[in-house]
Design an enzyme around this catalytic site. Sequence first.
Site, PDB file in Angstrom:
ATOM      1  N   HIS A  20     128.348  90.486  52.892  1.00  0.00           N
ATOM      2  CA  HIS A  20     128.798  91.574  52.026  1.00  0.00           C
ATOM      3  C   HIS A  20     129.355  91.009  50.720  1.00  0.00           C
ATOM      4  CE1 HIS A  20     129.387  92.868  56.298  1.00  0.00           C
ATOM      5  NE2 HIS A  20     128.627  93.856  55.858  1.00  0.00           N
TER       6      HIS A  20
ATOM      7  N   ASP B 157     129.627  85.379  52.641  1.00  0.00           N
ATOM      8  CA  ASP B 157     129.596  86.518  53.559  1.00  0.00           C
ATOM      9  C   ASP B 157     128.392  87.390  53.213  1.00  0.00           C
ATOM     10  OD1 ASP B 157     131.918  87.930  55.423  1.00  0.00           O
ATOM     11  OD2 ASP B 157     130.624  89.409  54.456  1.00  0.00           O
TER      12      ASP B 157
ATOM     13  N   ASP C 187     128.156  86.463  59.133  1.00  0.00           N
ATOM     14  CA  ASP C 187     127.408  87.716  59.279  1.00  0.00           C
ATOM     15  C   ASP C 187     126.045  87.747  58.586  1.00  0.00           C
ATOM     16  OD1 ASP C 187     128.843  87.717  56.914  1.00  0.00           O
ATOM     17  OD2 ASP C 187     129.899  89.592  57.295  1.00  0.00           O
TER      18      ASP C 187
ATOM     19  N   HIS D 298     137.316  92.299  50.493  1.00  0.00           N
ATOM     20  CA  HIS D 298     137.158  93.695  50.041  1.00  0.00           C
ATOM     21  C   HIS D 298     138.478  94.331  49.591  1.00  0.00           C
ATOM     22  CE1 HIS D 298     133.074  93.570  51.341  1.00  0.00           C
ATOM     23  NE2 HIS D 298     133.369  93.520  52.629  1.00  0.00           N
TER      24      HIS D 298
END
Length: 299
Positions: A157, A155, A232, A118
Amino acid sequence: MLHIVHHPGYLTPPPPSGGFPASKYNLLMDALDGLDVPQVRHLPEPMPRAWLEALHDPAYVAEILAAAVPPEKERRIGFPVTPPLSKRAQLTPGGTWLAAKLALRYGYAANTAGGSHHALHETGAGYCVFNDLALAAHRLLAEGDVRRVLIVDCDVHQGDGTAALLAGRDDAATYSIHADKNFPARKARSTLDVPLPDGAGDGVYLEALGGTLPSLIDSFGPDLILYQAGVDPHADDRLGRLALTDAGLSARDKFVAEQARTRGIPLASTPGGGYGDDKAAIARRHATSIATLYTTISA
């Protein structure tokens, strides 16, 4: 031999915000020690400042190195940047770069921190300070170690920072399979994005992965794969919106590793995300991921 990149500086005290799962990295080392796999550990050096500034705003780099980050950026990162966390932020991209160098020699290597997908040009975000994946890819390409790098991000995200930092390049490609409605709210554009609906389980996930990743690998032709192996997407993850089981995560990792092995492409992995109250269970998932990647690549 399983090549592990690790530095004691990765292991920092939990920040007062409580969100960043710092303790899972200590537990990950315990879990790796418990694997019945021969291992060798490699000590990374911090990523040199010039390489950090190659992709990140020099003013932002200066703030991190001095541990003097404005409050609005610390809020976006998710924790205060203390001197130990500043050191960790410099070591992590150095570790991912070293894991990649080792993978080019041995076929596979794992960094025990990283996957900070990110982090953007001028700021960190979502528990990510410097984007180790993009930084490692850029340095490898600039120094002539490889001609093309593919970042495979599994991931939960989207890897928005990685996609933004490497956008428009013909020597780097980004792949992100993620929960469509999860963080970040504003997505970047990866080379290939595979958004999934809330609650997608093993079958939906593996079908989507199998139907998209191989064709990208074949069309792009990377010399190296950097793998963000976040755990995750697991059903029990506090910040995930998918529903993979332990078996599903292992099948995912085995599939990615098989794509690399059958094409003779070296692969380096980072642990990425994993969140929840049971830090030991999360650490075991990360360790199982590393073991699965190693055994599959070595088959």
